[in-house]
Design a protein around this motif. Structure first.
Motif, PDB file in Angstrom:
ATOM      1  N   GLU A   1      -4.172   2.475 -58.779  1.00  0.00           N
ATOM      2  CA  GLU A   1      -4.467   3.300 -59.949  1.00  0.00           C
ATOM      3  C   GLU A   1      -4.461   2.484 -61.236  1.00  0.00           C
ATOM      4  O   GLU A   1      -5.314   2.669 -62.097  1.00  0.00           O
ATOM      5  N   ALA A   2      -3.501   1.571 -61.361  1.00  0.00           N
ATOM      6  CA  ALA A   2      -3.408   0.763 -62.585  1.00  0.00           C
ATOM      7  C   ALA A   2      -4.648  -0.104 -62.760  1.00  0.00           C
ATOM      8  O   ALA A   2      -5.175  -0.219 -63.871  1.00  0.00           O
ATOM      9  N   ASN A   3      -5.122  -0.709 -61.662  1.00  0.00           N
ATOM     10  CA  ASN A   3      -6.340  -1.532 -61.734  1.00  0.00           C
ATOM     11  C   ASN A   3      -7.523  -0.705 -62.213  1.00  0.00           C
ATOM     12  O   ASN A   3      -8.286  -1.140 -63.079  1.00  0.00           O
ATOM     13  N   ILE A   4      -7.688   0.466 -61.632  1.00  0.00           N
ATOM     14  CA  ILE A   4      -8.828   1.313 -61.980  1.00  0.00           C
ATOM     15  C   ILE A   4      -8.712   1.806 -63.414  1.00  0.00           C
ATOM     16  O   ILE A   4      -9.702   1.824 -64.145  1.00  0.00           O
ATOM     17  N   LEU A   5      -7.505   2.156 -63.853  1.00  0.00           N
ATOM     18  CA  LEU A   5      -7.321   2.563 -65.254  1.00  0.00           C
ATOM     19  C   LEU A   5      -7.732   1.446 -66.208  1.00  0.00           C
ATOM     20  O   LEU A   5      -8.412   1.696 -67.206  1.00  0.00           O
ATOM     21  N   ASN A   6      -7.332   0.217 -65.908  1.00  0.00           N
ATOM     22  CA  ASN A   6      -7.699  -0.921 -66.751  1.00  0.00           C
ATOM     23  C   ASN A   6      -9.205  -1.121 -66.797  1.00  0.00           C
ATOM     24  O   ASN A   6      -9.774  -1.382 -67.853  1.00  0.00           O
ATOM     25  N   ILE A   7      -9.854  -0.989 -65.649  1.00  0.00           N
ATOM     26  CA  ILE A   7     -11.304  -1.148 -65.595  1.00  0.00           C
ATOM     27  C   ILE A   7     -11.981  -0.054 -66.411  1.00  0.00           C
ATOM     28  O   ILE A   7     -12.917  -0.318 -67.167  1.00  0.00           O
ATOM     29  N   LEU A   8     -11.505   1.188 -66.289  1.00  0.00           N
ATOM     30  CA  LEU A   8     -12.105   2.299 -67.032  1.00  0.00           C
ATOM     31  C   LEU A   8     -11.895   2.137 -68.534  1.00  0.00           C
ATOM     32  O   LEU A   8     -12.750   2.533 -69.330  1.00  0.00           O
ATOM     33  N   LEU A   9     -10.767   1.567 -68.932  1.00  0.00           N
ATOM     34  CA  LEU A   9     -10.526   1.299 -70.355  1.00  0.00           C
ATOM     35  C   LEU A   9     -11.531   0.290 -70.901  1.00  0.00           C
ATOM     36  O   LEU A   9     -12.058   0.460 -71.991  1.00  0.00           O
TER      37      LEU A   9
ATOM     38  N   LYS B   1      -3.756  14.111 -62.558  1.00  0.00           N
ATOM     39  CA  LYS B   1      -2.594  13.745 -63.374  1.00  0.00           C
ATOM     40  C   LYS B   1      -2.892  13.794 -64.874  1.00  0.00           C
ATOM     41  O   LYS B   1      -1.991  13.593 -65.687  1.00  0.00           O
ATOM     42  N   GLY B   2      -4.176  14.013 -65.228  1.00  0.00           N
ATOM     43  CA  GLY B   2      -4.545  14.088 -66.634  1.00  0.00           C
ATOM     44  C   GLY B   2      -4.681  12.728 -67.310  1.00  0.00           C
ATOM     45  O   GLY B   2      -4.711  12.640 -68.538  1.00  0.00           O
ATOM     46  N   LEU B   3      -4.768  11.660 -66.526  1.00  0.00           N
ATOM     47  CA  LEU B   3      -4.864  10.323 -67.105  1.00  0.00           C
ATOM     48  C   LEU B   3      -6.286   9.945 -67.490  1.00  0.00           C
ATOM     49  O   LEU B   3      -6.499   9.137 -68.385  1.00  0.00           O
ATOM     50  N   VAL B   4      -7.271  10.493 -66.779  1.00  0.00           N
ATOM     51  CA  VAL B   4      -8.665  10.245 -67.125  1.00  0.00           C
ATOM     52  C   VAL B   4      -9.435  11.553 -67.094  1.00  0.00           C
ATOM     53  O   VAL B   4      -9.042  12.501 -66.420  1.00  0.00           O
ATOM     54  N   GLU B   5     -10.537  11.583 -67.847  1.00  0.00           N
ATOM     55  CA  GLU B   5     -11.429  12.726 -67.766  1.00  0.00           C
ATOM     56  C   GLU B   5     -12.853  12.246 -67.940  1.00  0.00           C
ATOM     57  O   GLU B   5     -13.103  11.211 -68.549  1.00  0.00           O
ATOM     58  N   ARG B   6     -13.769  12.997 -67.365  1.00  0.00           N
ATOM     59  CA  ARG B   6     -15.189  12.665 -67.466  1.00  0.00           C
ATOM     60  C   ARG B   6     -15.740  13.378 -68.683  1.00  0.00           C
ATOM     61  O   ARG B   6     -15.568  14.580 -68.830  1.00  0.00           O
ATOM     62  N   VAL B   7     -16.405  12.635 -69.556  1.00  0.00           N
ATOM     63  CA  VAL B   7     -17.025  13.219 -70.743  1.00  0.00           C
ATOM     64  C   VAL B   7     -18.526  13.115 -70.554  1.00  0.00           C
ATOM     65  O   VAL B   7     -19.050  12.028 -70.323  1.00  0.00           O
ATOM     66  N   GLY B   8     -19.210  14.251 -70.616  1.00  0.00           N
ATOM     67  CA  GLY B   8     -20.655  14.252 -70.408  1.00  0.00           C
ATOM     68  C   GLY B   8     -20.997  14.395 -68.937  1.00  0.00           C
ATOM     69  O   GLY B   8     -20.147  14.684 -68.104  1.00  0.00           O
ATOM     70  N   SER B   9     -22.271  14.165 -68.636  1.00  0.00           N
ATOM     71  CA  SER B   9     -22.746  14.360 -67.268  1.00  0.00           C
ATOM     72  C   SER B   9     -22.325  13.204 -66.367  1.00  0.00           C
ATOM     73  O   SER B   9     -21.924  12.147 -66.837  1.00  0.00           O
ATOM     74  N   ASN B  10     -22.471  13.418 -65.065  1.00  0.00           N
ATOM     75  CA  ASN B  10     -22.137  12.360 -64.117  1.00  0.00           C
ATOM     76  C   ASN B  10     -23.044  11.153 -64.306  1.00  0.00           C
ATOM     77  O   ASN B  10     -22.631  10.023 -64.113  1.00  0.00           O
TER      78      ASN B  10
ATOM     79  N   LYS C   1     -13.073   8.837 -70.052  1.00  0.00           N
ATOM     80  CA  LYS C   1     -12.139   8.776 -71.175  1.00  0.00           C
ATOM     81  C   LYS C   1     -10.735   8.656 -70.596  1.00  0.00           C
ATOM     82  O   LYS C   1     -10.309   9.486 -69.798  1.00  0.00           O
ATOM     83  N   VAL C   2     -10.021   7.581 -70.981  1.00  0.00           N
ATOM     84  CA  VAL C   2      -8.653   7.385 -70.506  1.00  0.00           C
ATOM     85  C   VAL C   2      -7.716   7.984 -71.548  1.00  0.00           C
ATOM     86  O   VAL C   2      -7.786   7.651 -72.717  1.00  0.00           O
ATOM     87  N   ASN C   3      -6.883   8.920 -71.103  1.00  0.00           N
ATOM     88  CA  ASN C   3      -5.939   9.580 -71.997  1.00  0.00           C
ATOM     89  C   ASN C   3      -4.659   8.773 -72.080  1.00  0.00           C
ATOM     90  O   ASN C   3      -4.060   8.437 -71.063  1.00  0.00           O
ATOM     91  N   ASN C   4      -4.242   8.463 -73.271  1.00  0.00           N
ATOM     92  CA  ASN C   4      -3.013   7.680 -73.450  1.00  0.00           C
ATOM     93  C   ASN C   4      -1.815   8.614 -73.352  1.00  0.00           C
ATOM     94  O   ASN C   4      -1.685   9.547 -74.124  1.00  0.00           O
TER      95      ASN C   4
END
Length: 60
Positions: free
Chosen positions: A2-10, A41-50, A56-59
């Protein structure tokens, strides 16, 4: 993980699950499961269409 993917998404909010999978060496399906878990878990959300949206990574 999860941490790796969060970093990539950021760093790359417009990246696809397939691109993440090839970057960290796991399957596309595994990436989707981890992203789904992060969404619950509310850590990421998709903004806009697929297709044209971004992650968007929520801090917290």
């Amino acid at each position: 993980s999860e941490a790796n993917i969060l970093n990539i998404l950021l760093k790359s909010p417009h990246i696809t699950a397939a691109e993440i999978a090839s970057e960290i060496g796991i399957t596309d399906r595994a990436v989707r499961k981890i992203i789904s878990s992060l969404k619950v878990k509310g850590l990421v959300e998709r903004v806009g269409s697929n297709k044209s949206g971004y992650w968007k990574v929520n801090n917290k």
